[in-house]
Design a protein around this motif. Structure first.
Motif, short mmCIF file in Angstrom:
data_model
loop_
_atom_site.label_atom_id
_atom_site.label_comp_id
_atom_site.label_asym_id
_atom_site.label_seq_id
_atom_site.Cartn_x
_atom_site.Cartn_y
_atom_site.Cartn_z
N GLY A 39 -20.67 28.96 -10.84
CA GLY A 39 -19.43 28.20 -10.77
C GLY A 39 -19.35 27.24 -9.60
N PRO A 40 -19.53 27.71 -8.35
CA PRO A 40 -19.46 26.79 -7.21
C PRO A 40 -20.54 25.71 -7.23
N THR A 41 -21.69 26.03 -7.82
CA THR A 41 -22.78 25.05 -7.87
C THR A 41 -22.53 23.98 -8.93
N LEU A 42 -21.99 24.39 -10.06
CA LEU A 42 -21.84 23.47 -11.18
C LEU A 42 -20.58 22.63 -11.12
N LYS A 43 -19.59 23.03 -10.32
CA LYS A 43 -18.35 22.26 -10.28
C LYS A 43 -18.57 20.83 -9.78
N PRO A 44 -19.30 20.60 -8.66
CA PRO A 44 -19.58 19.21 -8.28
C PRO A 44 -20.41 18.47 -9.32
N LEU A 45 -21.35 19.20 -9.97
CA LEU A 45 -22.16 18.58 -11.00
C LEU A 45 -21.32 18.16 -12.19
N GLN A 46 -20.34 18.98 -12.52
CA GLN A 46 -19.46 18.64 -13.63
C GLN A 46 -18.67 17.37 -13.35
N GLN A 47 -18.22 17.21 -12.10
CA GLN A 47 -17.49 15.99 -11.74
C GLN A 47 -18.39 14.76 -11.82
N GLN A 48 -19.63 14.91 -11.37
CA GLN A 48 -20.58 13.80 -11.47
C GLN A 48 -20.89 13.45 -12.92
#
Length: 383
Positions: free
Chosen positions: A149-158
């Motif tokens: 979750g914490p790793t993919l949240k910035p990736l999801q925004q990008q």
């Protein structure tokens, strides 16, 4: 025989899910017992004639995709919002596992190894939503939430920003044509991989982010998508042996996937409401959930007094006095309801009880005569 065995497994699966109360997967002993039983059955049944009838692609498809599609559809339609998160957790792991491993069965040449593989998948899928194990919830709590979750949240925004740019680029017919030309010359296996990746990678990341938040609307949006895309994937998996060689087959799958996925189209919601819900016979449940959503939004946007007036107006409109679906009759009833609402709304500022209650909430004197002239004026439109 194979069809009867597959339907029998589906019946046992549905009865177990329906009548066994979920435990949240907290008891380790149950997991150990389930895994031990699965290992024994997976190892022994292929050695008998029973394994070839039970461990089939149809059984895996029914347990791993079709039944979850039905339960997900029902979860979206029911007023209970907690089950949305439960089944979204399943699709984040089980759905992706099902869609990315269908090719393995075609690679395996020996029947007995194929039965071992299909049996392992069958028990894995059921472990994910079996009420006593709740494997999807365990995977989410122990692995997805703290690590992914914490790793993919910035990736999801990008990726969301990239998708917006992609929408603008694809709106150019020339860009779209060039991409399609390049795609047409790719091997069939690569086309299939791209089609599955488009339908699973970004939705999985968004689903993980949605489950980790309190916003239920995102959960419902992506659960609706997975329900519809699960059906699309099954259609692709069944028909590609016959239609996969036709030029444009995978292009059509990708275009349909994009239509279902992107918020600008909301295709999944349209297909869900027009096709899946009627097929499942859940129209009444979906309308009830829509009504609850409207009430929640009304209470959120309006003050209690105005919301109460609007609720009375809506209740009068649905009092059951008229069952006529003729548009002219409904339009007449709507005008009457609107007039009733305006008359009630106009009375609000002059109602003594409303005036007294509102003044008391703000700490002002409730006496109309002899009020302190230094008292600030109330902004009745805001109240």
């Amino acid at each position: 025989i194979s069809l009867c065995c597959s339907l029998g497994v589906l019946l046992v699966t549905s009865l177990g899910y329906k009548y066994i109360d979920p435990t949240g997967g907290k008891d380790v002993k149950i997991h150990v017992l389930y895994i031990a039983t699965a290992i024994v059955l997976v190892a022994l049944l292929p050695l008998t004639n029973i394994g070839q009838y039970v461990y089939t692609e149809l059984t895996v498809a029914l347990v791993g995709a079709m039944y979850p599609v039905y339960r997900s559809t029902k979860a979206v339609c029911t007023p209970d919002e907690d089950d949305d998160k439960v089944w979204l957790q399943y699709w984040m792991f089980g759905g992706v596992l099902f869609m990315t491993t269908t090719f393995v069965d075609d690679v395996i040449q020996q029947d007995i190894i194929d039965q071992f593989w299909l049996g392992s998948l069958l028990f894995t899928f059921y472990w994910l939503y079996f009420p006593l194990t709740c494997g999807a919830q365990v995977v989410y709590e122990k692995f997805t939430a703290p690590y992914l979750g914490p790793t993919l949240k910035p990736l999801q925004q990008q990726m969301s920003s990239s998708i917006i740019y992609l929408q603008q680029a694809l709106s150019n017919v020339t860009h779209l044509y060039l991409v399609w030309i390049v795609f047409m010359f790719l091997p069939a296996g690569v086309k299939r991989f791209i089609a599955i990746a488009i339908g699973t990678v970004y939705p999985t990341i968004c689903s993980i982010t949605a489950v980790s938040t309190e916003d239920i609307e995102n959960d419902t949006y992506w659960l609706t998508y997975w329900s519809v895309y699960g059906c699309l994937f099954l259609i692709m998996d069944v028909t590609e042996d016959f239609l996969g060689r036709i030029p444009g087959f995978y292009s059509l799958i990708i275009v349909t996937t994009i239509y279902l996925m992107l918020p600008m189209f909301r295709g999944a919601d349209k297909v869900f409401r027009k096709i899946l819900v009627p097929l499942a016979g859940l129209q009444e449940l979906l309308l009830l959930r829509d009504a609850i959503a409207i009430k929640k939004q009304m209470l959120k946007d309006l003050d209690p007094e105005r919301a109460a007036v609007l609720q009375k107006c809506i209740a009068k409109f649905f009092d059951g006095s008229s069952a006529d679906s003729d548009p002219s009759v409904l339009k007449k009833e709507l005008k009457q309801g609107w007039g009733h609402y305006k008359s009630l709304k106009m009375d609000l500022p002059f109602d003594d009880r409303w005036y007294t209650k509102s003044k008391s909430k703000l700490g002002y004197s409730t006496t109309r005569k002899g009020e302190d002239v230094s008292e600030p004026n109330l902004n009745w439109s805001l109240v």
